[in-house]
Design a protein around this motif. Sequence first.
Motif, PDB file in Angstrom:
ATOM      1  N   VAL A   1       0.829  -1.203   0.000  1.00  0.00           N
ATOM      2  CA  VAL A   1       0.000   0.000   0.000  1.00  0.00           C
ATOM      3  C   VAL A   1       0.869   1.262   0.000  1.00  0.00           C
ATOM      4  O   VAL A   1       0.756   2.110  -0.875  1.00  0.00           O
ATOM      5  N   ALA A   2       1.719   1.389   1.009  1.00  0.00           N
ATOM      6  CA  ALA A   2       2.538   2.590   1.132  1.00  0.00           C
ATOM      7  C   ALA A   2       3.705   2.308   2.058  1.00  0.00           C
ATOM      8  O   ALA A   2       3.628   1.416   2.912  1.00  0.00           O
ATOM      9  N   ALA A   3       4.774   3.096   1.931  1.00  0.00           N
ATOM     10  CA  ALA A   3       5.940   2.932   2.785  1.00  0.00           C
ATOM     11  C   ALA A   3       6.642   4.259   2.956  1.00  0.00           C
ATOM     12  O   ALA A   3       6.510   5.165   2.124  1.00  0.00           O
ATOM     13  N   ILE A   4       7.399   4.351   4.029  1.00  0.00           N
ATOM     14  CA  ILE A   4       8.146   5.564   4.326  1.00  0.00           C
ATOM     15  C   ILE A   4       9.526   5.164   4.825  1.00  0.00           C
ATOM     16  O   ILE A   4       9.680   4.180   5.551  1.00  0.00           O
ATOM     17  N   SER A   5      10.529   5.928   4.431  1.00  0.00           N
ATOM     18  CA  SER A   5      11.904   5.611   4.808  1.00  0.00           C
ATOM     19  C   SER A   5      12.158   5.916   6.276  1.00  0.00           C
ATOM     20  O   SER A   5      11.327   6.506   6.968  1.00  0.00           O
ATOM     21  N   CYS A   6      13.340   5.510   6.737  1.00  0.00           N
ATOM     22  CA  CYS A   6      13.666   5.618   8.160  1.00  0.00           C
ATOM     23  C   CYS A   6      13.535   7.048   8.689  1.00  0.00           C
ATOM     24  O   CYS A   6      13.023   7.258   9.785  1.00  0.00           O
ATOM     25  N   ARG A   7      13.994   7.987   7.932  1.00  0.00           N
ATOM     26  CA  ARG A   7      13.954   9.373   8.402  1.00  0.00           C
ATOM     27  C   ARG A   7      12.749  10.133   7.868  1.00  0.00           C
ATOM     28  O   ARG A   7      12.573  11.309   8.169  1.00  0.00           O
ATOM     29  N   GLY A   8      11.935   9.464   7.054  1.00  0.00           N
ATOM     30  CA  GLY A   8      10.725  10.102   6.538  1.00  0.00           C
ATOM     31  C   GLY A   8      10.925  10.905   5.282  1.00  0.00           C
ATOM     32  O   GLY A   8       9.985  11.533   4.791  1.00  0.00           O
ATOM     33  N   GLY A   9      12.123  10.878   4.724  1.00  0.00           N
ATOM     34  CA  GLY A   9      12.392  11.694   3.547  1.00  0.00           C
ATOM     35  C   GLY A   9      11.878  11.120   2.249  1.00  0.00           C
ATOM     36  O   GLY A   9      11.722  11.835   1.260  1.00  0.00           O
ATOM     37  N   SER A  10      11.632   9.821   2.233  1.00  0.00           N
ATOM     38  CA  SER A  10      11.146   9.165   1.015  1.00  0.00           C
ATOM     39  C   SER A  10       9.879   8.384   1.307  1.00  0.00           C
ATOM     40  O   SER A  10       9.756   7.762   2.370  1.00  0.00           O
TER      41      SER A  10
ATOM     42  N   SER B   1       6.627   5.916  -0.718  1.00  0.00           N
ATOM     43  CA  SER B   1       6.224   5.155  -1.901  1.00  0.00           C
ATOM     44  C   SER B   1       4.771   4.736  -1.725  1.00  0.00           C
ATOM     45  O   SER B   1       4.352   4.401  -0.610  1.00  0.00           O
ATOM     46  N   TYR B   2       4.030   4.761  -2.813  1.00  0.00           N
ATOM     47  CA  TYR B   2       2.612   4.412  -2.761  1.00  0.00           C
ATOM     48  C   TYR B   2       2.246   3.472  -3.904  1.00  0.00           C
ATOM     49  O   TYR B   2       2.799   3.565  -4.999  1.00  0.00           O
ATOM     50  N   ALA B   3       1.295   2.606  -3.627  1.00  0.00           N
ATOM     51  CA  ALA B   3       0.711   1.809  -4.696  1.00  0.00           C
ATOM     52  C   ALA B   3      -0.156   2.725  -5.555  1.00  0.00           C
ATOM     53  O   ALA B   3      -0.746   3.694  -5.053  1.00  0.00           O
ATOM     54  N   ASP B   4      -0.254   2.418  -6.829  1.00  0.00           N
ATOM     55  CA  ASP B   4      -1.062   3.235  -7.726  1.00  0.00           C
ATOM     56  C   ASP B   4      -2.515   3.301  -7.264  1.00  0.00           C
ATOM     57  O   ASP B   4      -3.196   4.306  -7.456  1.00  0.00           O
TER      58      ASP B   4
END
Length: 119
Positions: free
Chosen positions: A48-57, A59-62
């Motif tokens: 569904v979605a993800a966020i990097s360790c520090r929150g800078g990146s 990603s989302y599913a379409d």
Amino acid sequence: QVQLVESGGGLVQAGGSLRLSCAASGRTFSSCAMGWFRQAPGKEREFVAAISCRGGSTSYADSVKGRSTISRGNAKNTVYLQMNSLKPEDTAVYYCAAGPAIALMNDYWGQGTQVTVSS
């Protein structure tokens, strides 16, 4: 070990909103990327979605892009998924996941929280 506890699921009408929360505890420093997967009845678990360790990146599913926002809390060990304009096809059990990076976010899993969207 990392423990993940989800909350915030529930029943909502189509067009409504929900915010899911996931609190991580334990050795979070090595599995600090966090995100969400979901599994609908009879279907495979999907990203569904993800966020990097520090929150800078992020990603989302379409399927949720433009309707959902993933963010980290100030303490960085809590992740939120704000879902808007919910559709019946968003109905699923939502699982929090953690790993060392967005692309490797399957080291640890939560128990899941049910989201049901009625039409």
